[in-house]
Enzyme design. Structure first.
Site, PDB file in Angstrom:
ATOM      1  N   HIS A 463       0.834  -1.203   0.000  1.00  0.00           N
ATOM      2  CA  HIS A 463       0.000   0.000   0.000  1.00  0.00           C
ATOM      3  C   HIS A 463       0.876   1.264   0.000  1.00  0.00           C
ATOM      4  CE1 HIS A 463      -3.661   2.366   1.201  1.00  0.00           C
ATOM      5  NE2 HIS A 463      -2.724   3.162   1.671  1.00  0.00           N
ATOM      6  N   GLU A 464       1.795   1.333   0.960  1.00  0.00           N
ATOM      7  CA  GLU A 464       2.642   2.537   1.050  1.00  0.00           C
ATOM      8  C   GLU A 464       3.547   2.660  -0.171  1.00  0.00           C
ATOM      9  OE1 GLU A 464       1.773   4.711   3.019  1.00  0.00           O
ATOM     10  OE2 GLU A 464       0.539   3.436   4.296  1.00  0.00           O
ATOM     11  N   HIS A 467       1.738   4.378  -2.939  1.00  0.00           N
ATOM     12  CA  HIS A 467       1.828   5.842  -2.804  1.00  0.00           C
ATOM     13  C   HIS A 467       3.190   6.328  -3.305  1.00  0.00           C
ATOM     14  CE1 HIS A 467      -1.833   6.799  -0.698  1.00  0.00           C
ATOM     15  NE2 HIS A 467      -1.550   6.088   0.381  1.00  0.00           N
ATOM     16  N   HIS A 470       3.472   6.673  -6.946  1.00  0.00           N
ATOM     17  CA  HIS A 470       2.744   7.864  -7.386  1.00  0.00           C
ATOM     18  C   HIS A 470       3.676   9.084  -7.299  1.00  0.00           C
ATOM     19  CE1 HIS A 470      -1.507   9.921  -7.140  1.00  0.00           C
ATOM     20  NE2 HIS A 470      -0.929  10.094  -8.305  1.00  0.00           N
TER      21      HIS A 470
END
Length: 672
Positions: A463-464, A467, A470
């Protein structure tokens, strides 16, 4: 010489001392003010270049300094840093107001904005201009002088209160320990958990075992400890953080924050804080968020009640328990999951050695987006636990610096987050690449074992890292539109979509290898992980929705000044989503850092909102193949690299060819 005021590429952590922060921030503000003055004093007619672009490039020095300072205040803080944060936060909120409430500057910005039809702007330039104008208008530029003074006062108070809120939660987390010396009290706990607890005790010069409220200690205790009374003790300690009669109580702070946010929204002409926030989100209005949440609630609640009933029957059959309490949930869920799927988290952990999972997520990024990660030792870091990498593409072009900080320690807040030290931008024809960091709290290695992750920790890392991608793959002109600078209910799409790879055989085989034998995770485990992925999804959905609805109640209330009891308010907000009996001495709001310290106020629903997007997006990958280059390139070109340069729905539709529907999420969650 103050190292923060020198020119540096990556942060010079080892050279910085606490005394450097205040003078550097002061000087950073001075430099930024001079840059603003230059724009205002320009006698030429305001243009997109001399006003809009010039303004976007101001404050770079200050941003570099504050990003270092506030990142460390979360990941490596101490009393002195917290004290400095309390001092400098009002300066920064005052400076931010100095910009948005500056009439001469707003006049120039408005002049360019009003002539935008005559300018031949690209979509990105149009977005920059609109966002810039709105950041003034939405932060008081059109207010009367007296109201501007009032707004400044509110902002200064809010910045101090949210810091104090976080300090109190951290202090309460650190203050509790469960010290056990009797072996019988450890019944049910896996060896690895006991070993970690023993090391904590040893580090504090104590005999026996110490369990804390840090997640890698707290969650396994609630999941495996047979002693129900001790589980209760831990759960109540966690649930009453900042809700006790001591100096760290956050009740008054919560009410103050909620009331100040409401006053601020009213001052700016909005009905509530939620109306103010959501105007700039995909969801647009509180009504839409509540409708969205209630629609999901309608689908999830029957499933949740059924799952809860089954869990109650299971606990009664197993241990004769008549009423399930909050401290029973994880314990019996884990046992039921094991019975239904023959899946034991402890059996999986040896296949998820931290280093292997990191290699796995890097390999997946390589197959999808042509990225290569090389660990390097020549980048300065703030703690020995931090790992540093150079990221390049397969042609050897430099993409990003990447920091990763994985284990809990005293000066680090709980949870996991992504942050950056420098945003990507194109300036003077040079594409300046970003510096991105992820911070997590995973089980530490012990004397006999490496860091072995639970499956939940594996998905958190993905998940991290989503990010981080991105941020790393950002490719925009202006830094304020770069990377994760997107609408808040869109920002979770890149992070949540990457979690899906953790459930796929093709991806797991790349990294899920037994740390002792090197054996690839057996297929039967992969099947069980997939089978069990929607286990208790109804209850999970209900829980997520309850947090989002609580957030909306706090920030969508038109008369927060009438709220006197936080506990009562919270119980009313949870009435429709409640499964477990209430615990009188516990309260969630006083430690709900996402909305009172982080940026999720009136935005917690974003996780569920983005789940609709991520399930829909991943369905496209499933149709074409999870490593399909064409789909990955579309996702990279239309979502990951574009930041906030266009409206999120437009970017999404360009990637997917259509608007998302909740069907993929409901199907994945087993709620259809």
């Amino acid at each position: 010489m103050n190292p923060l005021l020198q020119d540096f590429n990556t942060p010079p952590f080892s050279k910085i001392s606490n005394e450097d922060y205040k003078p550097a921030i002061k000087k950073g503000i001075e430099i930024a003010k001079a840059e603003i003055d230059e724009i205002i004093n320009n006698t030429d007619v305001p243009t997109f270049e001399n006003t809009t672009v010039a303004l976007d490039f101001t404050g770079e020095k200050l941003n570099k300094i504050t990003s270092i300072f506030f990142n460390l205040n979360s990941a490596e803080t101490n009393d002195e840093i917290q004290k400095i944060a309390q001092e400098v936060s009002p300066w920064l909120s005052e400076f931010s107001n100095d910009i948005t409430l500056n009439e001469a500057l707003f006049k120039r910005v408005k002049s360019v904005f009003d002539s935008k039809e005559t300018l031949d702007l690209t979509p990105e330039q149009t977005m920059l201009l609109e966002k810039q104008y709105k950041s003034f208008a939405r932060n008081g530029a059109n207010l009367k002088e007296a109201d501007k003074i009032e707004l400044r006062k509110i902002d200064a108070q809010l910045s101090k209160l949210s810091l104090k809120f976080g300090e109190n939660v951290l202090a309460e987390t650190n203050a509790f320990e469960l010290h056990l010396t009797n072996e019988e009290d450890l019944a049910g706990l896996p060896e690895s958990v006991k070993e970690a607890a023993k090391e904590v005790a040893t580090s504090k010069d104590k005999e026996g075992y110490i369990f804390t409220l840090d997640y890698p200690s707290y969650i396994p205790f609630l999941t495996y400890a047979d002693n129900r009374e001790l589980r209760k003790k831990m759960a109540i300690a966690a649930g009453k953080k900042a809700f006790q009669d001591n100096e760290f109580n956050n009740e008054k702070i919560v009410l103050e924050i909620v009331n100040l946010r409401h006053q601020r929204a009213n001052l700016l002409g909005y009905k509530t804080h939620a109306h103010f926030v959501l105007e700039e989100r995909m969801a647009e209005t509180p009504e839409k968020v509540i409708e969205f949440s209630n629609n999901l609630l309608e689908k999830a609640k029957p499933a949740a009640l059924k799952e809860f009933g089954n869990l109650e029957n299971f606990a009664k059959k197993l241990d004769g328990i008549d009423h399930l309490e909050k401290w029973d949930g994880s314990y019996y869920s884990e046992k039921l999951k094991k019975e239904l799927f023959d899946l034991d988290q402890e059996l999986l952990k040896p296949y998820f050695k931290l280093e292997n999972v990191i290699d796995g997520v890097f390999e997946i990024a390589n197959r999808l987006y042509d990225l290569k990660f090389e660990e390097v030792s020549n980048i300065d870091k703030y703690h020995e636990d931090v790992k540093t990498y150079n990221v390049t593409d397969t042609n050897g072009n430099f993409i990003s610096v990447f920091y990763a900080d994985f284990h809990p320690r005293k000066g680090k807040r709980n949870g996991a987050w992504m942050t950056s030290y420098k945003s990507q931008q194109i300036k003077n024809g040079i594409n300046e690449r970003p510096q991105v960091s992820i911070v997590c709290n995973f089980t530490k290695p012990t004397e006999t074992k490496p860091s072995l992750l639970t499956f939940n920790e594996v998905t958190t890392l993905f998940h991290e890292f989503g990010h981080a991608l991105h941020g790393m793959l950002a490719n925009t002109t202006y830094n304020s539109l770069s990377g994760t600078s997107v609408s808040w209910d869109f920002v979770e799409l890149p992070s949540q979509v990457l979690e899906n790879w953790c459930f796929e055989k093709e991806a797991l085989e790349l990294f899920a290898k037994h740390y002792e034998t090197g054996e690839v995770i057996p297929m039967k485990y992969v099947e069980k992980i997939k089978e069990s992925a929607s286990f208790h999804e109804g209850m999970q959905t209900l829980r997520q929705l309850s947090f989002g609805l609580l957030d909306m109640q706090w920030h969508g209330s038109e008369s927060p000044q009438t709220i006197t009891s936080i506990k009562e308010f919270e119980n009313n907000a949870f009435a429709n989503t409640k499964l477990y009996p209430d615990v009188a001495e516990n309260c969630m709001s006083t430690a709900f850092s996402h909305i009172f310290q982080g940026g999720y106020s009136a935005g917690y629903y974003s996780y569920k909102w983005a789940e609709v997007l991520d399930a829909d997006a991943f369905e496209y990958f499933l149709e074409e193949g999870i490593f399909n280059k064409e789909v990955a390139t579309k996702f990279k070109d239309n979502v990951l690299s574009k930041g906030g340069t266009e409206k999120p729905m437009e970017l999404y539709k360009r990637f997917r060819g259509k608007e998302p529907k909740p069907d993929a999420l409901l199907k994945r969650a087993g709620l259809l």
